[in-house]
Design a protein around this motif. Structure first.
Motif, PDB file in Angstrom:
ATOM      1  N   ASN A 235       0.814  -1.227   0.000  1.00  0.00           N
ATOM      2  CA  ASN A 235       0.000   0.000   0.000  1.00  0.00           C
ATOM      3  C   ASN A 235       0.843   1.271   0.000  1.00  0.00           C
ATOM      4  O   ASN A 235       0.321   2.348  -0.248  1.00  0.00           O
ATOM      5  CB  ASN A 235      -0.949   0.007   1.191  1.00  0.00           C
ATOM      6  CG  ASN A 235      -1.857  -1.199   1.155  1.00  0.00           C
ATOM      7  OD1 ASN A 235      -1.616  -2.167   1.857  1.00  0.00           O
ATOM      8  ND2 ASN A 235      -2.839  -1.166   0.290  1.00  0.00           N
ATOM      9  N   SER A 236       2.128   1.149   0.294  1.00  0.00           N
ATOM     10  CA  SER A 236       2.929   2.366   0.175  1.00  0.00           C
ATOM     11  C   SER A 236       3.833   2.318  -1.060  1.00  0.00           C
ATOM     12  O   SER A 236       4.803   3.062  -1.174  1.00  0.00           O
ATOM     13  CB  SER A 236       3.710   2.650   1.466  1.00  0.00           C
ATOM     14  OG  SER A 236       4.701   1.698   1.649  1.00  0.00           O
ATOM     15  N   LYS A 239       5.748   5.608  -3.474  1.00  0.00           N
ATOM     16  CA  LYS A 239       5.896   6.914  -2.827  1.00  0.00           C
ATOM     17  C   LYS A 239       7.272   7.522  -3.059  1.00  0.00           C
ATOM     18  O   LYS A 239       7.414   8.732  -3.126  1.00  0.00           O
ATOM     19  CB  LYS A 239       5.663   6.777  -1.317  1.00  0.00           C
ATOM     20  CG  LYS A 239       4.197   6.605  -0.974  1.00  0.00           C
ATOM     21  CD  LYS A 239       3.971   6.582   0.520  1.00  0.00           C
ATOM     22  CE  LYS A 239       2.498   6.338   0.805  1.00  0.00           C
ATOM     23  NZ  LYS A 239       2.256   5.748   2.112  1.00  0.00           N
ATOM     24  N   THR A 246       0.692   5.740  -7.214  1.00  0.00           N
ATOM     25  CA  THR A 246       0.103   4.998  -6.091  1.00  0.00           C
ATOM     26  C   THR A 246      -0.054   3.526  -6.472  1.00  0.00           C
ATOM     27  O   THR A 246      -0.024   3.174  -7.656  1.00  0.00           O
ATOM     28  CB  THR A 246      -1.297   5.536  -5.701  1.00  0.00           C
ATOM     29  OG1 THR A 246      -2.186   5.273  -6.800  1.00  0.00           O
ATOM     30  CG2 THR A 246      -1.273   7.018  -5.388  1.00  0.00           C
ATOM     31  N   SER A 248      -2.751   1.843  -6.291  1.00  0.00           N
ATOM     32  CA  SER A 248      -3.980   1.701  -7.079  1.00  0.00           C
ATOM     33  C   SER A 248      -3.726   2.011  -8.552  1.00  0.00           C
ATOM     34  O   SER A 248      -4.262   1.339  -9.451  1.00  0.00           O
ATOM     35  CB  SER A 248      -5.063   2.648  -6.574  1.00  0.00           C
ATOM     36  OG  SER A 248      -5.180   2.531  -5.197  1.00  0.00           O
ATOM     37  N   GLU A 249      -2.915   3.045  -8.811  1.00  0.00           N
ATOM     38  CA  GLU A 249      -2.601   3.386 -10.203  1.00  0.00           C
ATOM     39  C   GLU A 249      -1.831   2.247 -10.872  1.00  0.00           C
ATOM     40  O   GLU A 249      -2.089   1.900 -12.028  1.00  0.00           O
ATOM     41  CB  GLU A 249      -1.795   4.696 -10.271  1.00  0.00           C
ATOM     42  CG  GLU A 249      -2.669   5.911 -10.024  1.00  0.00           C
ATOM     43  CD  GLU A 249      -1.884   7.178  -9.655  1.00  0.00           C
ATOM     44  OE1 GLU A 249      -2.532   8.241  -9.596  1.00  0.00           O
ATOM     45  OE2 GLU A 249      -0.662   7.118  -9.417  1.00  0.00           O
ATOM     46  N   ASP A 272      -2.289   1.854   5.805  1.00  0.00           N
ATOM     47  CA  ASP A 272      -2.074   2.489   4.496  1.00  0.00           C
ATOM     48  C   ASP A 272      -3.075   2.071   3.434  1.00  0.00           C
ATOM     49  O   ASP A 272      -2.937   2.439   2.267  1.00  0.00           O
ATOM     50  CB  ASP A 272      -0.668   2.146   3.961  1.00  0.00           C
ATOM     51  CG  ASP A 272       0.425   2.699   4.846  1.00  0.00           C
ATOM     52  OD1 ASP A 272       0.307   3.864   5.260  1.00  0.00           O
ATOM     53  OD2 ASP A 272       1.393   1.961   5.135  1.00  0.00           O
ATOM     54  N   SER A 274      -5.947   2.355   1.195  1.00  0.00           N
ATOM     55  CA  SER A 274      -6.726   3.552   0.844  1.00  0.00           C
ATOM     56  C   SER A 274      -8.122   3.215   0.303  1.00  0.00           C
ATOM     57  O   SER A 274      -8.369   2.106  -0.174  1.00  0.00           O
ATOM     58  CB  SER A 274      -5.979   4.336  -0.237  1.00  0.00           C
ATOM     59  OG  SER A 274      -5.909   3.571  -1.415  1.00  0.00           O
ATOM     60  N   GLU A 276      -9.211   4.529  -2.296  1.00  0.00           N
ATOM     61  CA  GLU A 276      -8.962   4.408  -3.736  1.00  0.00           C
ATOM     62  C   GLU A 276      -8.705   2.933  -4.095  1.00  0.00           C
ATOM     63  O   GLU A 276      -9.225   2.431  -5.090  1.00  0.00           O
ATOM     64  CB  GLU A 276      -7.734   5.270  -4.080  1.00  0.00           C
ATOM     65  CG  GLU A 276      -7.439   5.422  -5.551  1.00  0.00           C
ATOM     66  CD  GLU A 276      -6.027   5.980  -5.807  1.00  0.00           C
ATOM     67  OE1 GLU A 276      -5.278   6.261  -4.839  1.00  0.00           O
ATOM     68  OE2 GLU A 276      -5.681   6.096  -6.983  1.00  0.00           O
TER      69      GLU A 276
END
Ligand code: 5AD
Ligand code: SF4
Length: 469
Positions: A235-236, A239, A246, A248-249, A272, A274, A276
């Motif tokens: 989830n991170s 960054k 992200t 998700s992207e 973390d 999200s 999204e």
């Protein structure tokens, strides 16, 4: 398509050439093809690393065999809990016996355990028959290290404290033709107080999305239908990239890859995860209906001492949000029992979360004190008999919950990716549903790697028996 290799990749291919020469010489001496065997301890990351190592061993001329009586044996170690370390020492003793019979045998050790100085000291002192030790940061140099082993009579030890380097395009020997792990990031920045991973795997580093996509496209062209995106804390992801992306992207991009059927990922940190991501999962055709969401404890006091940075209420709220968005999702978890200062009340809080979350499965671990972590220095280490009692209590709750939550799909038709012949009954095969539950059904091994529609007949706790339709 021509691939432009980086300088390091190029260099490692040159070392593979050189190592091939050494292995060919050995083959002449032995009068047969030299053999190799790789043993993996621990997590999916290690499994993936072992595939990279095996890729290089095969490329330089070794033949992989199932036995540890091979000419090159490598243990890829884990140090998350102490029992994994003890198993390595035990099995090294056995390897020493094999090496006495086969003086050409080479023994190598790598992985997380090797990032600990006391382990290296112990091996140097008591296991001097080992030929090569390297760590988690320089595995891309494996071919170079193998050359060094052939060129030296003494033990080669090469451990790095950290690295920023990510080397792409080295060979990989996949265990399964139809599914594969894909590293998306390395390391962890979370420093949960019980965990040794940030010390042995270093700081978070994400791979470039385009390298990830290219790797998956190549895999799909080679027959892979399911990928598991791997990271300690996916989830991170992204960054720290020059152009941040992200998780998700990234998932949305992976979804576009034609021919790819299923996407999984591991591991998510609850703090973390999200909204999204929940949205992307909900609308995806390919992301599997499964989330592994480590809880560790359900007690706010213990969660704080663990440095997890969420509360029991926040965790429950997250589970609720996920289940509302995707009613057919399975949620699994990791739980630690016996963290310093843990009382029966704390364990009851954990059991309360297990019941309220309705986990489809949970991996329960007894706390293991890891030198150098903040928790190791904490007072109130819990006596063994109390830990055992609490562990049994938790396990009972976990099994009951899993049984209650897995069985509701009986008589439904689901898509199963067939993974292997059934271990007990050769007329059956074993596969996985999107939600990660195992299904056994009548079928031949020609089905391996295929998606098959199966009617689920009977649930036996953690798995189903079904019939193909
Ligand atoms: N003791 C017991 N279990 C641990 N884990 C991590 N560190 C420890 C430890 N010191 C467990 C956590 C993590 C899983 C991979 O291993 O539950 O999620
Ligand atoms: Fe360890 Fe916590 Fe990082 Fe997971 S998130 S690897 S438990 S420090």
């Amino acid at each position: 398509m021509t691939i432009e290799y980086s300088n390091e990749t190029q260099k490692q291919y040159e070392f593979m050439e050189k190592a091939s020469g050494y292995v060919a010489e050995l083959a002449k001496k032995l009068g047969r093809t030299p053999t190799c065997h790789v043993v993996t301890f621990g997590c999916q990351m290690n499994a993936k690393d072992s595939e990279k190592i095996l890729g290089i061993l095969k490329r330089i001329g070794y033949e992989a065999i199932e036995s540890e009586e091979a000419d090159f044996v490598l243990f890829n170690t884990c140090t998350v809990r102490d029992n994994a370390n003890q198993r390595v020492y035990g099995r090294l003793g056995v390897l020493n016996g094999f090496k006495r019979k086969n003086p050409h045998m080479k023994i190598a050790l790598c992985g997380c355990m090797m990032q600990e100085q006391e382990v290296i000291d112990k091996i140097r002192k008591s296991y001097s028959f080992v030929d090569l030790i390297f760590g988690t940061h320089n595995i891309f140099k494996f071919a170079e290290l193998v050359c060094a082993v052939f060129e030296s009579k003494s033990m080669i030890v090469d451990i790095w404290k950290d690295t920023n380097e990510i080397v792409e395009d080295l060979p990989v020997e996949r265990k399964y033709a139809f599914k594969s792990g894909v590293n998306i990031m390395f390391g962890c920045n979370n420093f949960c107080s019980y965990c040794i991973v940030p010390y042995v795997r270093g700081r978070e580093r994400s791979r470039n999305p385009k390298d990830i996509i290219r790797e998956i496209e190549n895999m799909v062209a080679d027959g892979v239908v399911e990928v598991m995106l791997l990271g300690q804390n996916v989830n991170s992801y992204g960054k720290n990239l020059e152009e941040p992306v992200t998780f998700s992207e990234l998932l949305k991009e992976v979804e576009q890859i034609e021919g790819l059927k299923r996407i999984r990922f591991m591991t998510s940190h609850p703090k973390d995860l999200s909204d999204e991501l929940i949205e992307v999962m909900k609308h995806s055709q390919k992301i599997c209906r499964h989330l592994h969401l480590p809880l560790q404890s359900g007690s706010d006091r213990i969660l704080k001492a663990m440095n997890r940075r969420y509360t029991k209420a926040q965790y429950l709220e997250l589970v609720d949000k996920i289940r509302t968005a995707m009613p057919d999702i399975a949620i699994t978890t990791d739980i630690i029992v016996g963290f310093p200062g843990e009382t029966k009340e704390d364990v009851l809080e954990t059991i309360d979360v297990v019941k309220k979350s309705g986990f489809e499965n949970a991996f329960t671990f007894i706390y293991s004190k890891r030198t150098g972590t903040p928790a190791a220095a904490m007072e109130d280490q819990v006596p063994e008999d109390i830990v055992k009692e609490n562990f049994d209590l938790l396990l009972k709750a976990v099994q009951e919950t899993a049984r209650n939550n897995t069985g509701h799909l009986e008589e439904q038709i689901v898509e199963v990716l067939v993974e292997e012949p059934n271990e007990q009954d050769t007329s059956m095969v074993t596969g996985r549903m999107s939600n990660n539950t195992l299904v056994h059904f009548k079928g031949s091994k020609d089905l391996i790697g295929q998606l098959v529609n199966v009617r689920l007949k009977t649930c036996y706790g953690f798995y189903y028996v079904g019939e193909p339709v």
